[in-house]
Design a protein around this motif. Structure first.
Motif, PDB file in Angstrom:
ATOM      1  N   MET B 149      42.339  33.099  45.012  1.00 17.72           N
ATOM      2  CA  MET B 149      43.211  34.051  44.235  1.00 17.72           C
ATOM      3  C   MET B 149      43.108  35.662  44.968  1.00 17.72           C
ATOM      4  N   GLN B 150      44.247  36.191  44.894  1.00 19.35           N
ATOM      5  CA  GLN B 150      44.199  37.475  45.269  1.00 19.35           C
ATOM      6  C   GLN B 150      43.618  38.660  44.256  1.00 19.35           C
ATOM      7  N   THR B 151      42.640  39.519  44.592  1.00 18.53           N
ATOM      8  CA  THR B 151      42.115  40.454  43.659  1.00 18.53           C
ATOM      9  C   THR B 151      42.084  41.585  44.039  1.00 18.53           C
ATOM     10  N   ALA B 152      41.697  42.612  42.986  1.00 19.07           N
ATOM     11  CA  ALA B 152      41.638  44.031  43.575  1.00 19.07           C
ATOM     12  C   ALA B 152      40.543  44.489  42.369  1.00 19.07           C
ATOM     13  N   ARG B 153      39.939  45.700  42.924  1.00 18.78           N
ATOM     14  CA  ARG B 153      38.842  46.343  42.387  1.00 18.78           C
ATOM     15  C   ARG B 153      39.329  47.726  41.603  1.00 18.78           C
ATOM     16  N   ILE B 154      38.721  47.719  40.320  1.00 21.23           N
ATOM     17  CA  ILE B 154      39.122  49.062  39.667  1.00 21.23           C
ATOM     18  C   ILE B 154      37.815  49.807  39.429  1.00 21.23           C
ATOM     19  N   ILE B 155      37.873  50.994  39.425  1.00 22.88           N
ATOM     20  CA  ILE B 155      36.393  51.668  39.215  1.00 22.88           C
ATOM     21  C   ILE B 155      36.800  52.334  37.797  1.00 22.88           C
ATOM     22  N   VAL B 156      35.949  51.928  36.825  1.00 27.50           N
ATOM     23  CA  VAL B 156      36.170  52.014  35.384  1.00 27.50           C
ATOM     24  C   VAL B 156      35.033  52.951  34.801  1.00 27.50           C
ATOM     25  N   THR B 157      35.376  53.925  33.976  1.00 26.79           N
ATOM     26  CA  THR B 157      34.384  54.752  33.107  1.00 26.79           C
ATOM     27  C   THR B 157      34.735  54.550  31.662  1.00 26.79           C
ATOM     28  N   PHE B 158      33.890  53.996  30.993  1.00 27.81           N
ATOM     29  CA  PHE B 158      34.128  53.854  29.449  1.00 27.81           C
ATOM     30  C   PHE B 158      33.686  55.060  28.726  1.00 27.81           C
ATOM     31  N   ARG B 159      34.459  55.349  27.603  1.00 25.45           N
ATOM     32  CA  ARG B 159      33.950  56.279  26.616  1.00 25.45           C
ATOM     33  C   ARG B 159      32.796  56.097  26.028  1.00 25.45           C
ATOM     34  N   ASN B 160      31.705  56.863  25.853  1.00 25.68           N
ATOM     35  CA  ASN B 160      30.581  56.693  25.022  1.00 25.68           C
ATOM     36  C   ASN B 160      30.915  56.048  23.652  1.00 25.68           C
ATOM     37  N   THR B 161      31.901  56.248  23.160  1.00 24.73           N
ATOM     38  CA  THR B 161      32.312  55.982  21.693  1.00 24.73           C
ATOM     39  C   THR B 161      32.719  54.363  21.827  1.00 24.73           C
ATOM     40  N   ALA B 162      33.081  53.941  22.935  1.00 29.57           N
ATOM     41  CA  ALA B 162      33.620  52.526  23.106  1.00 29.57           C
ATOM     42  C   ALA B 162      32.911  51.566  22.756  1.00 29.57           C
TER      43      ALA B 162
END
Lengths: 193, 222
Positions: B149-162
């Motif tokens: 399957m074709q995929t992609a990558r994302i760089i994510v930063t979550f909030r400290n409150t999440a």
């Protein structure tokens, strides 16, 4: 083409089942061959009581030896081969040469689809053919049965009778010629009456 | 009786094959030879007609000949019953269910294709056992690429409150999974299925819209 005895594949399977000891398979095989082997043996020994004895021995040999069938011939050739050996053996033992069996009743069998005139004609033809056949040698009667009733290939007849294929071909040719001569002779006699 | 081993000189060699042409058992080569000959030989055509008539007459005659006595059949069947009883100690009339099952099972091996089928099944079973016994790859080695399957990558930063629950719910929404992180500065690499750039952009927009959970979301090359 007549397909009276086309059972090769299923007969081979039946024989395998007999080899595995299945009586039901033997009963089916017996039903297929009882009449034919008896008739064939009658052609050789000219005696119905002795023929029945030989058929019994033959069918017991089939029951006991089914596992030895090599699949190099038709099942029918194998069974007729056993019957033939037993018949020749019986003939050697008894020194039987005279024809004792009476097949005169054959032409009297009714044929339901015949008109009265057809029936008379059929009886006359059957009677004439039967008498002409009776005038042939045992070898000629035998080979005509194997070709035209049992529908065996010439190679298998050669193996069954232990003769070269060329002899099989010439024997059938001369058997047919003799039968024709017998029919003509009997036909002339009939017309004189 | 001694047969002559040769045919009269005037008889065509093909005529010797006609009885088997009539009974339908000639091999292909002989049959072709006779077929070819018959087209140009009226004598052999007449002979064949004669033989066909003879075959019909003899077949009718032989078929009508007397049968053996019923006494003969009875004797033979009794002999077979006796021999069968010796082979299988229980008499025919007292066959148990086990015997019937045995006979049925044996009958499965009667058709000649059954051994081939049995061999195929055995080979298939051995193959299955070998496949099962192969060492499973380490979970870390598994990637969705293996599925084609074709995929992609994302760089994510979550909030400290999440919360964990919010993050899991968001990942479910985008069908993504964390494959790396967090880095020292709190970034996670998330892999998402994406057929093309527009699909990646759609998911980036979705993530960026969740400001309560996501601080940043940026594409990266896989």
């Amino acid at each position: 083409m007549d397909t009276t005895h086309r059972h090769d594949g299923s007969e081979s399977d039946l024989l395998a089942a007999v080899a595995a000891g299945q009586q039901s398979a033997f009963n089916q095989l017996y039903s297929l061959y009882e009449h034919r082997v008896f008739q064939y043996v009658c052609t050789l020994v000219y005696n119905s009581a002795l023929a029945e004895e030989i058929v019994g021995d033959t069918m017991m040999a089939v029951w006991r030896g089914a596992g030895t069938f090599s699949h190099t011939s038709r099942v029918s050739t194998w069974i007729f081969g056993i019957a033939r050996h037993k018949a020749l053996d019986a003939m050697r033992r008894t020194g039987r040469q005279q024809r004792e069996v009476d097949l005169d009743g054959i032409a009297e069998l009714p044929h339901t689809e015949d008109s009265p005139l057809d029936g008379v004609h059929r009886k006359q033809v059957a009677s004439l053919t039967q008498r002409a056949l009776a005038g042939l040698s045992r070898e000629h009667q035998e080979i005509l049965r194997l070709v035209f009733y049992e529908e065996l290939p010439y190679e298998e007849i050669a193996a069954l009778l232990s003769i070269p294929t060329n002899t099989v071909k010439t024997r059938v040719y001369y058997a047919k010629q003799h039968l024709k001569q017998q029919l003509e002779r009997l036909g002339q006699k009939e017309s004189i009456r | 009786m001694s047969d002559q081993d040769t045919l009269p000189a005037q008889v065509h060699p093909e005529a010797a094959l006609l009885p088997w042409y009539a009974n339908g058992t000639l091999n292909e080569s002989d049959r072709r030879q006779v077929d070819q000959h018959l087209t140009g030989c009226s004598t052999c055509r007449a002979e064949l007609e004669d033989l066909t008539g003879l075959k019909s007459a003899l077949t009718a005659l032989y078929a009508a000949q007397p049968s053996p006595s019923s006494d003969m059949s009875r004797k033979i069947r009794e002999s077979i019953d006796r021999e069968a009883a010796v082979r299988h100690p229980r008499s025919v009339g007292q066959r148990s269910r086990l015997d019937a099952v045995d006979e049925w099972f044996r009958s499965l091996f009667v058709p000649r294709w059954v051994p081939t089928l049995a061999a195929t099944l055995i080979i298939a079973q051995i193959g299955l056992i070998m496949w099962i016994s192969l060492p499973m790859p380490h979970p870390e080695q598994i990637t969705t690429r293996a599925l084609g399957m074709q995929t992609a990558r994302i760089i994510v930063t979550f909030r400290n409150t999440a919360t964990d629950e919010q993050i899991r719910g968001l990942l479910q929404d985008i069908h993504g999974r964390i494959i790396d992180g967090p880095t020292t500065d709190g970034r996670y690499t998330v892999e998402i299925p994406a057929a093309d750039a527009s699909a990646v952009q759609y998911k980036l927009d979705l993530l960026r819209g969740r400001e309560a959970i996501i601080r940043s979301a940026d594409p990266t090359s896989p």
